[in-house]
Design an enzyme around this catalytic site. Structure first.
Site, mmCIF file in Angstrom:
data_model
loop_
_atom_site.group_PDB
_atom_site.id
_atom_site.type_symbol
_atom_site.label_atom_id
_atom_site.label_comp_id
_atom_site.label_asym_id
_atom_site.label_seq_id
_atom_site.Cartn_x
_atom_site.Cartn_y
_atom_site.Cartn_z
ATOM 1 N N ILE A 290 0.078 -4.649 -6.312
ATOM 2 C CA ILE A 290 -0.424 -5.356 -5.133
ATOM 3 C C ILE A 290 0.782 -5.352 -4.188
ATOM 4 C CG2 ILE A 290 -1.331 -7.497 -4.172
ATOM 5 C CD1 ILE A 290 -2.415 -8.147 -6.999
ATOM 6 N N PRO A 291 0.771 -4.471 -3.190
ATOM 7 C CA PRO A 291 2.007 -4.118 -2.473
ATOM 8 C C PRO A 291 2.500 -5.140 -1.447
ATOM 9 C CG PRO A 291 0.165 -2.912 -1.565
ATOM 10 C CD PRO A 291 -0.371 -3.690 -2.743
ATOM 11 N N CYS A 292 2.969 -6.267 -1.926
ATOM 12 C CA CYS A 292 3.511 -7.293 -1.031
ATOM 13 C C CYS A 292 4.791 -6.813 -0.353
ATOM 14 C CB CYS A 292 3.731 -8.602 -1.778
ATOM 15 S SG CYS A 292 4.680 -8.456 -3.288
ATOM 16 N N HIS A 293 5.455 -5.806 -0.918
ATOM 17 C CA HIS A 293 6.663 -5.269 -0.281
ATOM 18 C C HIS A 293 6.347 -4.574 1.039
ATOM 19 C CE1 HIS A 293 5.068 -1.864 -2.589
ATOM 20 N NE2 HIS A 293 5.715 -1.077 -1.740
ATOM 21 N N ARG A 294 5.075 -4.243 1.266
ATOM 22 C CA ARG A 294 4.662 -3.583 2.509
ATOM 23 C C ARG A 294 4.355 -4.578 3.628
ATOM 24 N NH1 ARG A 294 0.661 0.396 -0.712
ATOM 25 N NH2 ARG A 294 2.292 1.628 -1.730
#
Length: 178
Positions: free
Chosen positions: A134-138
């Site tokens: 779940i790409p929270c880094h994006r």
């Protein structure tokens, strides 16, 4: 019962701790991240299908590929708001970013309301127990500021760089580096 597995990452990243209930991935955290201590990780290691799927995903990701599948995961009782933010994060394409405000604006449109708080979105993004997949880094701050990553801003920087971002477009918070 909760199981854990430690994944060894390439040299530019901290290792990753995965958790599973035996049926699905329930957590993915950078070791030593500020959010790791908030989660129950006092369990025995065990190999399982959720771990193998996640390891295959991580191997592809850290090889610089966009994994073409999402391992089975389970979020523990997310609120409807958090679930909405997760769905938006899952829609952010590999190699792209969104701001907290863009997510807030999208939720406001979906709910037919005039506005939504970017800070509320930040809280939901920070709650995310399954980083990378779940790409929270994006998710970045306004004006492309690198902020709000419990896995550490150095890891966030390296993840975005791995995905092909031009890192000169991002701003470090005061006291940051790179």
């Amino acid at each position: 019962m909760l199981f854990t597995w430690t994944y060894s990452t390439p040299k530019d990243f901290d290792d990753i701790i995965l958790t599973s209930n035996g049926q699905a991935l329930t957590g993915l955290y950078f070791a030593g991240a500020k959010d790791t201590s908030e989660h129950a990780l006092k369990t025995a290691e065990k190999t399982s299908r959720p771990f193998q799927e996640s390891i295959d995903w991580l191997d592809a990701y850290f090889a610089g590929e966009n994994p073409q599948f999402i391992p089975k995961f389970r979020l523990q009782d997310p609120t409807s708001f958090r679930q909405e933010v997760v769905e938006i994060m899952l829609s952010i394409p590999y190699g792209q970013v969104m701001t907290y405000q863009e997510i807030a604006d999208k939720i406001a449109r979906n709910r037919h309301i005039t506005s939504m708080s970017a800070q509320a979105v930040g809280g939901a993004v920070g709650w995310n127990p399954i980083c990378l997949i779940i790409p929270c880094h994006r998710v970045v701050g306004k004006d492309r500021k690198l902020t709000g990553y419990a896995g550490g801003l150095e890891n966030k920087y390296q993840l975005l760089k791995l995905e092909g971002q031009d890192m000169s477009q991002f701003i470090w918070p005061k006291g940051g580096h790179y």
